[in-house]
Design a protein around this motif. Sequence first.
Motif, short mmCIF file in Angstrom:
data_model
loop_
_atom_site.label_atom_id
_atom_site.label_comp_id
_atom_site.label_asym_id
_atom_site.label_seq_id
_atom_site.Cartn_x
_atom_site.Cartn_y
_atom_site.Cartn_z
N ARG A 283 -0.51 20.38 1.03
CA ARG A 283 -1.07 19.03 0.93
C ARG A 283 -2.22 19.03 -0.08
N ASP B 215 4.06 11.50 1.78
CA ASP B 215 3.36 12.78 1.79
C ASP B 215 3.60 13.55 0.50
N ARG C 152 9.41 10.48 3.79
CA ARG C 152 8.13 11.08 3.42
C ARG C 152 8.03 11.41 1.94
N CYS D 274 7.60 18.42 5.14
CA CYS D 274 6.68 18.32 6.28
C CYS D 274 7.36 18.86 7.55
N THR E 180 3.70 20.80 2.77
CA THR E 180 4.48 19.56 2.75
C THR E 180 5.90 19.81 2.27
N HIS F 175 -1.96 13.41 -1.24
CA HIS F 175 -0.54 13.72 -1.18
C HIS F 175 -0.29 15.03 -1.90
#
Lengths: 247, 317
Positions: B34, B160, B83, B69, B9, B190
Motif C-alpha cells: 500500500r 486500492d 478493488r 488485497c 495490495t 493507493h
Amino acid sequence: MIFTIAGKELRALFSSPLAWVVLAFLQLTMGWILVTRLDAFLTVQTQLMQMETPPGITEIVIAPIFGAAAVILIMAVPLLSMRLIAEERRNQTMTFLISAPLSMTQIVLGKFVGLYSFLMLSVALILMMAASMYLGGRLDLGLLGTLSLGLALLIAAFAAVGVFFSSLTAQPVVAATATLATLLGLWLLNMSQASPDSPFLMLALIRRYESFTKGLIDTSDIVFLVLFTSVFLILAIRRLDADRLGA
Amino acid sequence: MNTQEDSQTVRATSLSRQFGKRVAVSEVNLTLKRGEVLGFLGPNGAGKTTTMQMLTGNLAPTGGQVEICGIDMLERPTDAKARIGYLPETPPLYRDLTVNEFLQLAGRLHRVAKKSLAGAVDLAKQRCGIADVGQRLIGTLSKGYQQRVGIAQAIIHNPDVVILDEPTVGLDPNQIRDIRALIRELGGAHSVILSTHILPEVEQVCDRVQIMHRGSLVFNDTIAGLKQFRGGTLMLGLRKPPSIEALAAISGVASVEPGGGTGGAGMFRIQPHAEVDPTDALVRASADNGWNLFHLAPAASSIEDVFVQLTHREETL
C-alpha cells in the motif's frame, strides 16, 4: 448492474439515428398494413355479418400486423444488435466492462435486456396502433394477448441470436450479416417442403409463432422459444469467457 | 485481516501466459505494498500489457496466481476487480457520452453507492483537471483530455490498486507534470502500477522499478538501488580535451567513451572503478593541465543505461 448496462445500451441506441430510422420504418410499414387490412375488412364486413361465428377485427386486421412485424424484425434486429459487443471490441471499450466488477453473465444479460427493451418499445407501438381500433369497434383481448406474448418471445429469440453473433466478431457488419442469415434461414425452413414432422421444422421460429397468432398458447412453443433464447445467450457468455482465456 | 495482508495490495506468483506456442509472460512474481508506486518498464512486446491484463482479470493466466488485497482473482473475480482501477493502453471511452455521463456509468459499474456518486464524479474530475469539460462529449475532446478522462474512470471508485498502462502518452508537457503529480498523490493512499516508456518519469514518480524483457522479470529494485546498479557513470565535459588515453590513465577511471548522451564536443562518459571515486582526481587533473572543465556530473540517464543494458544485451547474445 444488469440494468445499468441495459440503460447504457438503450442510451447508445437512442443517440444513434439508426434506432430512430428503424422505429420510423417499422411504424410506417405497420401503419400501411393496418390501413390496407382495415380497408379489406370494411369491404367484406357485410358478408362476414352473415356468418355464424364471423372472424373479428382482431383476427382480420391486427393479427396480420403482428405477422408482418415478425418478418420486418428479422431485418431490423440484426441492425440493432450488431453493435452491442462487436463495436465495444472494435473501440476497445470491452476492457472497461471486463475490468469492472461484473460477471460475463451480467454483461451479456445487460446488453440483451437493453436491446430487448428497445424492441419491446416497438411492440408497444404496435399495441397502441391496435388500441386505436377501439375507436370504432371491439377487440378480442385474448387474441391480442397471445399475439403480444408470441411476438415478445419471438423477439427475445431474435435478440439472443443477435447478441451471440455480435459476441463472435469485432466487425459489426459481420455480426449483422450473420444474424440476418441465421434468422432468414430459420424463417425459410418454414417454407421448405419437408414433411410436417421433420426435425428441421422444429427449428422454424416463425412456425412457433404462428400458433400464437391463432390465439393458441402451447407450452411447448413457449418452452422452445425460451430455451432457444437461453442457448444463444449462454453461447455468448461462453464466448466472452473464452476471450479472457484467449484459447 | 492481518497486517501482512493489509499492507500487500497486489501479489502475483509465478504468473505465466502463453498464446498458442508463444510464451508471452513466464514466471513473473510481483508484490506491491500500500502506498507504493511501481514503475513497470520493458521494450515493446516484453509482456507488460499482458501482465497488466492478467492482474486486472482481463486475461486468464495459463499458470500462477493473482491476489488483490488477499482476494484471489480467479476464485472471486468480481470482488477482486472492485478493488482495481485500470487504464488500458487505449483508454476505453464511449465517444457519444459526455464526460459526466461516462464517469457516472463508471462509478455505478464499480459499485459506488448512489448517494456518494455525484461527489465521487466531482472529485475524480477535479483530481484529473477535467472539471470544466464535464458537459462535453468525450468524442469531441482532445487526446490529452481523453487520456485524463481515462484516468478519472480508473480512480472514481477509490480503488486500492490503480493500474495505469502508459498514462502520459499524448499529453503536453504541462499535462504530463499534472498527471505525474496526481500519480504521486495517488501513491499516498493507493498502490499504483505504472507502465511507461518514458524513463525519467519512472525516476520522478516511482518508488520501485521492475523491468521486463521477453516475458520475464529481469530487474526488480528500488529507484535508489537502480541508480547504484551501474556504479554511477560520470559525464565529463572539457573545452580543451586531452587524448582518451590521458583520461583513462587517471586513477579511479575504468574506461572512457567519447561523446555519449547529449553529445557535443569534449564530452566524455567516464566509467569509474567500483571502489575508487575518480571525481576529485578528474578535477585536479583538469586544473593542472588546463583542460578547461565545464561539466562534471553523474550520467543523467541512469535508468536508460540499466534499461538498455538489461534489455539490449540479451538481444545480442
